[in-house]
Design an enzyme around this catalytic site. Structure first.
Site, PDB file in Angstrom:
ATOM      1  N   LYS A  85       0.820  -1.216   0.000  1.00  0.00           N
ATOM      2  CA  LYS A  85       0.000   0.000   0.000  1.00  0.00           C
ATOM      3  C   LYS A  85       0.860   1.275   0.000  1.00  0.00           C
ATOM      4  CE  LYS A  85      -3.969  -2.243   2.217  1.00  0.00           C
ATOM      5  NZ  LYS A  85      -5.030  -2.122   3.260  1.00  0.00           N
TER       6      LYS A  85
ATOM      7  N   TYR B 297     -12.276  -1.982  -3.995  1.00  0.00           N
ATOM      8  CA  TYR B 297     -12.827  -2.237  -2.658  1.00  0.00           C
ATOM      9  C   TYR B 297     -14.353  -2.177  -2.642  1.00  0.00           C
ATOM     10  CZ  TYR B 297      -8.333  -2.231  -0.172  1.00  0.00           C
ATOM     11  OH  TYR B 297      -7.088  -2.548   0.317  1.00  0.00           O
TER      12      TYR B 297
ATOM     13  N   PHE C 262     -15.626   3.298   6.589  1.00  0.00           N
ATOM     14  CA  PHE C 262     -14.253   3.671   6.224  1.00  0.00           C
ATOM     15  C   PHE C 262     -13.999   3.675   4.706  1.00  0.00           C
ATOM     16  CE2 PHE C 262     -14.254  -0.882   7.460  1.00  0.00           C
ATOM     17  CZ  PHE C 262     -13.804  -1.480   6.278  1.00  0.00           C
TER      18      PHE C 262
ATOM     19  N   ARG D  47      -1.954 -14.335   4.428  1.00  0.00           N
ATOM     20  CA  ARG D  47      -2.652 -13.656   5.533  1.00  0.00           C
ATOM     21  C   ARG D  47      -1.896 -13.828   6.849  1.00  0.00           C
ATOM     22  NH1 ARG D  47      -7.311 -11.593   4.580  1.00  0.00           N
ATOM     23  NH2 ARG D  47      -8.361 -12.085   6.527  1.00  0.00           N
TER      24      ARG D  47
ATOM     25  N   THR E 122      -5.499  -7.356  10.442  1.00  0.00           N
ATOM     26  CA  THR E 122      -5.769  -6.050   9.814  1.00  0.00           C
ATOM     27  C   THR E 122      -5.351  -4.897  10.711  1.00  0.00           C
ATOM     28  OG1 THR E 122      -7.687  -7.049   8.727  1.00  0.00           O
ATOM     29  CG2 THR E 122      -7.600  -4.645   8.774  1.00  0.00           C
TER      30      THR E 122
ATOM     31  N   ARG F  55       2.412  -6.418   9.227  1.00  0.00           N
ATOM     32  CA  ARG F  55       1.629  -5.306   9.782  1.00  0.00           C
ATOM     33  C   ARG F  55       2.108  -4.916  11.174  1.00  0.00           C
ATOM     34  NH1 ARG F  55      -3.917  -7.685   7.242  1.00  0.00           N
ATOM     35  NH2 ARG F  55      -4.093  -6.306   5.430  1.00  0.00           N
TER      36      ARG F  55
ATOM     37  N   ASN G  93      -2.230   0.133   6.741  1.00  0.00           N
ATOM     38  CA  ASN G  93      -1.699  -1.115   7.298  1.00  0.00           C
ATOM     39  C   ASN G  93      -0.767  -1.872   6.339  1.00  0.00           C
ATOM     40  OD1 ASN G  93      -3.666  -1.973   5.549  1.00  0.00           O
ATOM     41  ND2 ASN G  93      -4.738  -3.287   7.001  1.00  0.00           N
TER      42      ASN G  93
ATOM     43  N   HIS H  15      -2.151  -5.491   1.550  1.00  0.00           N
ATOM     44  CA  HIS H  15      -3.453  -6.147   1.362  1.00  0.00           C
ATOM     45  C   HIS H  15      -3.202  -7.531   0.791  1.00  0.00           C
ATOM     46  CE1 HIS H  15      -7.535  -6.983  -0.024  1.00  0.00           C
ATOM     47  NE2 HIS H  15      -6.951  -7.451  -1.119  1.00  0.00           N
TER      48      HIS H  15
ATOM     49  N   GLU I  13      -9.996 -10.044  -7.586  1.00  0.00           N
ATOM     50  CA  GLU I  13      -8.893  -9.093  -7.429  1.00  0.00           C
ATOM     51  C   GLU I  13      -7.755  -9.308  -8.434  1.00  0.00           C
ATOM     52  OE1 GLU I  13      -7.772  -9.337  -3.320  1.00  0.00           O
ATOM     53  OE2 GLU I  13      -9.650  -8.444  -2.633  1.00  0.00           O
TER      54      GLU I  13
HETATM   55  P1  CMP Z   1      -7.432  -4.625   3.601  1.00  0.00           P
HETATM   56  O1  CMP Z   1      -6.924  -5.976   3.982  1.00  0.00           O
HETATM   57  O2  CMP Z   1      -6.860  -3.992   2.382  1.00  0.00           O
HETATM   58  O3  CMP Z   1      -9.028  -4.691   3.464  1.00  0.00           O
HETATM   59  C1  CMP Z   1      -9.852  -3.569   3.633  1.00  0.00           C
HETATM   60  C2  CMP Z   1      -9.098  -2.409   4.207  1.00  0.00           C
HETATM   61  O4  CMP Z   1      -9.923  -1.462   4.844  1.00  0.00           O
HETATM   62  C3  CMP Z   1      -8.173  -2.877   5.323  1.00  0.00           C
HETATM   63  O5  CMP Z   1      -7.121  -3.639   4.827  1.00  0.00           O
HETATM   64  C4  CMP Z   1      -7.810  -1.566   5.958  1.00  0.00           C
HETATM   65  O6  CMP Z   1      -6.865  -0.832   5.183  1.00  0.00           O
HETATM   66  C5  CMP Z   1      -9.165  -0.869   5.886  1.00  0.00           C
HETATM   67  N1  CMP Z   1      -9.931  -1.073   7.121  1.00  0.00           N
HETATM   68  C6  CMP Z   1     -10.479  -2.187   7.597  1.00  0.00           C
HETATM   69  N2  CMP Z   1     -11.134  -1.976   8.736  1.00  0.00           N
HETATM   70  C7  CMP Z   1     -11.014  -0.675   8.986  1.00  0.00           C
HETATM   71  C8  CMP Z   1     -11.483   0.160  10.008  1.00  0.00           C
HETATM   72  N3  CMP Z   1     -12.213  -0.309  11.022  1.00  0.00           N
HETATM   73  N4  CMP Z   1     -11.167   1.466   9.929  1.00  0.00           N
HETATM   74  C9  CMP Z   1     -10.440   1.945   8.891  1.00  0.00           C
HETATM   75  N5  CMP Z   1      -9.968   1.179   7.888  1.00  0.00           N
HETATM   76  C10 CMP Z   1     -10.252  -0.105   7.936  1.00  0.00           C
END
Ligand code: CMP
Length: 138
Positions: free
Chosen positions: A10, A50, A58, A86, A92, A103, A113, A116, A127
């Site tokens: 990211k 997304y 979010f 993962r 996450t 992470r 984070n 992905h 994807e």
């Molecule tokens: P990702 O694995 O890319 O999948 C969805 C993304 O949304 C996640 O990583 C974070 O970057 C973001 N995300 C998920 N949960 C939250 C949250 N509670 N608040 C803000 N961002 C979030």
């Protein structure tokens, strides 16, 4: 089972010069890079990627973040690649991520984070072709 999964480094991690470090962690764990490129998504491209999160609070902030700068997208291949990726990424929310995960080591917060990875075979099937044609996956 041999699987393919979509991984994104990211904008936060790319801007910190962590591309090589992050790819190395996947390679050291037996995953193979089948496709790779550096791109910058538009806001609309991030929203399309997304789309499953479009009702989440979010969604706007996430898609702003994901289009703020360059990202690296790649297809990784290996035994149980989806679950393996993962595990290497960690939870996450970096506050809940295990020690030694990407992470835990590099994420700023739950949104910024670092990486992905597809969360299921069904997600990977959406994807991977979002970024790569079959001719680009080797
Ligand atoms: P990702 O694995 O890319 O999948 C969805 C993304 O949304 C996640 O990583 C974070 O970057 C973001 N995300 C998920 N949960 C939250 C949250 N509670 N608040 C803000 N961002 C979030």
């Amino acid at each position: 089972m041999m699987e393919k999964t979509l991984v994104i480094i990211k904008p936060d991690a790319v801007s910190k010069n962590l591309i090589g470090e992050i790819i190395s962690r996947f390679e050291r764990n037996g995953l193979r890079v089948a496709a790779l490129k550096k791109i910058k998504m538009t806001k609309d491209e991030a929203k399309g990627f997304y789309i499953v999160h479009k009702e989440r609070p979010f969604y706007e902030s996430l898609t702003d973040f994901m289009s703020e700068g360059p990202i690296v997208v790649m297809v990784l291949e290996g035994e149980n690649a989806i679950q393996k990726v993962r595990k290497i990424m960690g939870a996450t929310n970096p506050a809940q991520a295990e020690e030694g995960t990407i992470r835990r080591d590099f994420a700023e917060n739950i949104e910024r984070n670092a990486v992905h990875g597809s969360d299921s075979a069904q997600s990977a099937a959406y994807e991977i072709p979002y970024f790569f044609s079959t001719l680009e996956i080797l």
